[in-house]
Design a protein around this motif. Sequence first.
Motif, short mmCIF file in Angstrom:
data_model
loop_
_atom_site.label_atom_id
_atom_site.label_comp_id
_atom_site.label_asym_id
_atom_site.label_seq_id
_atom_site.Cartn_x
_atom_site.Cartn_y
_atom_site.Cartn_z
N ILE A 10 38.61 39.78 43.23
CA ILE A 10 38.06 38.76 44.12
C ILE A 10 38.10 37.43 43.39
O ILE A 10 37.56 37.30 42.29
CB ILE A 10 36.60 39.08 44.52
CG1 ILE A 10 36.46 40.49 45.08
CG2 ILE A 10 36.08 38.03 45.50
CD1 ILE A 10 37.05 40.70 46.44
N ARG A 11 38.77 36.45 43.98
CA ARG A 11 38.82 35.13 43.36
C ARG A 11 39.05 34.06 44.40
O ARG A 11 39.44 34.33 45.53
CB ARG A 11 39.92 35.08 42.30
CG ARG A 11 41.34 35.17 42.84
CD ARG A 11 42.34 34.75 41.79
NE ARG A 11 43.73 34.93 42.20
CZ ARG A 11 44.41 34.05 42.94
NH1 ARG A 11 43.82 32.94 43.39
NH2 ARG A 11 45.68 34.26 43.26
N LYS A 12 38.85 32.79 43.97
CA LYS A 12 39.13 31.65 44.83
C LYS A 12 40.64 31.48 45.00
O LYS A 12 41.40 31.75 44.07
CB LYS A 12 38.55 30.36 44.24
CG LYS A 12 37.03 30.28 44.22
CD LYS A 12 36.60 28.90 43.74
CE LYS A 12 35.08 28.78 43.69
NZ LYS A 12 34.55 29.42 42.46
N ALA A 170 32.60 34.56 37.35
CA ALA A 170 33.47 35.17 38.35
C ALA A 170 34.82 34.46 38.40
O ALA A 170 35.87 35.10 38.55
CB ALA A 170 32.81 35.13 39.72
N ASP A 171 34.82 33.13 38.26
CA ASP A 171 36.08 32.38 38.27
C ASP A 171 36.95 32.76 37.07
O ASP A 171 38.17 32.92 37.20
CB ASP A 171 35.80 30.88 38.26
CG ASP A 171 35.26 30.37 39.59
OD1 ASP A 171 35.37 31.11 40.59
OD2 ASP A 171 34.72 29.25 39.62
N VAL A 172 36.32 32.90 35.90
CA VAL A 172 37.07 33.27 34.69
C VAL A 172 37.65 34.68 34.86
O VAL A 172 38.82 34.93 34.53
CB VAL A 172 36.17 33.20 33.45
CG1 VAL A 172 36.87 33.81 32.24
CG2 VAL A 172 35.79 31.76 33.16
N ARG A 173 36.85 35.60 35.38
CA ARG A 173 37.33 36.97 35.57
C ARG A 173 38.47 37.01 36.59
O ARG A 173 39.44 37.76 36.42
CB ARG A 173 36.18 37.86 36.05
CG ARG A 173 35.18 38.20 34.96
CD ARG A 173 34.05 39.04 35.51
NE ARG A 173 33.12 39.44 34.47
CZ ARG A 173 31.95 40.01 34.69
NH1 ARG A 173 31.56 40.26 35.94
NH2 ARG A 173 31.15 40.36 33.68
N GLY A 174 38.34 36.21 37.65
CA GLY A 174 39.40 36.17 38.66
C GLY A 174 40.70 35.66 38.07
O GLY A 174 41.78 36.20 38.35
N LEU A 179 46.20 36.85 35.98
CA LEU A 179 47.20 36.82 34.92
C LEU A 179 47.62 38.22 34.53
O LEU A 179 48.80 38.47 34.26
CB LEU A 179 46.63 36.06 33.71
CG LEU A 179 46.38 34.57 33.91
CD1 LEU A 179 45.72 33.97 32.68
CD2 LEU A 179 47.68 33.84 34.22
N PHE A 180 46.66 39.14 34.52
CA PHE A 180 46.98 40.53 34.19
C PHE A 180 47.92 41.13 35.23
O PHE A 180 48.89 41.81 34.90
CB PHE A 180 45.71 41.36 34.09
CG PHE A 180 45.95 42.84 33.93
CD1 PHE A 180 46.36 43.35 32.71
CD2 PHE A 180 45.79 43.70 35.00
CE1 PHE A 180 46.60 44.71 32.55
CE2 PHE A 180 46.03 45.06 34.86
CZ PHE A 180 46.43 45.57 33.63
N GLN A 181 47.64 40.85 36.52
CA GLN A 181 48.49 41.39 37.58
C GLN A 181 49.90 40.80 37.50
O GLN A 181 50.89 41.51 37.70
CB GLN A 181 47.88 41.10 38.95
CG GLN A 181 46.66 41.94 39.26
CD GLN A 181 46.16 41.74 40.68
OE1 GLN A 181 46.45 40.73 41.32
NE2 GLN A 181 45.40 42.70 41.17
N VAL A 182 50.00 39.51 37.21
CA VAL A 182 51.31 38.87 37.08
C VAL A 182 52.08 39.50 35.92
O VAL A 182 53.28 39.80 36.03
CB VAL A 182 51.15 37.35 36.86
CG1 VAL A 182 52.49 36.72 36.46
CG2 VAL A 182 50.62 36.69 38.13
N GLN A 183 51.38 39.70 34.80
CA GLN A 183 52.03 40.29 33.64
C GLN A 183 52.49 41.72 33.93
O GLN A 183 53.59 42.12 33.54
CB GLN A 183 51.07 40.28 32.45
CG GLN A 183 51.68 40.80 31.16
CD GLN A 183 50.69 40.78 30.02
OE1 GLN A 183 49.50 41.03 30.21
NE2 GLN A 183 51.16 40.46 28.82
#
Length: 201
Positions: A10-12, A170-174, A179-183
């Motif tokens: 969940i992210r902005k 929450a913003d940092v985790r998002g 970045l993890f998903q992109v990697q």
Amino acid sequence: MSEAVAPGIIRKLWPGEQQVLRDHLLRLDPESRRSRFCSAVSDEFIDHYAARVFRSGSLIHGAFVDGALRAAAELYPDSEIMAEGAEMAFSVESAFQNLGLGTQLLERSILAARNRGIRRLHLSCLAHNRRMQQIVRKFDADLSFEHDEVQAELTAPFATAVSLAQEATADVRGMAGTLFQVQRRATGVMLDLFLPTPKAA
């Protein structure tokens, strides 16, 4: 079916992700489109809607599953300066309903609203959209029925140092999750390029 633990991130959404939101809205089946817009809408309507939504001062949170936006919560302040109220709208693709995404998105929208001094939150949904009504009731919403629609009113708490820290975290985790998903996707592409293709029997 009871709600399970929501998967994904969940992210902005960023202003440059207009196409991401458009693609999500276009994937909504006819019933989910009616639930989101309270009426049937065309692909052309969604094209125009997505093109202007980030220019309206809205704040949008998304639920990303395996890198794809599958649910969104839109928060529309009633003023660009010192807004006191805001409209909310939610969309969840049919295959990802009943997973708790709507609850998490509403919780994140309330957090964002309170940290911006927005206390009055309003949401409209169709009378037969029981799922959305159940979600807002979890947050002590006042519901009123008008013809074939339901109006929900929520009051966000005042901002605190804790709520501000919660949103920042929450913003940092998002961001980290994105970045993890992109990697992970990039790694998968590289593996596809270098692994030998199985020969046909």
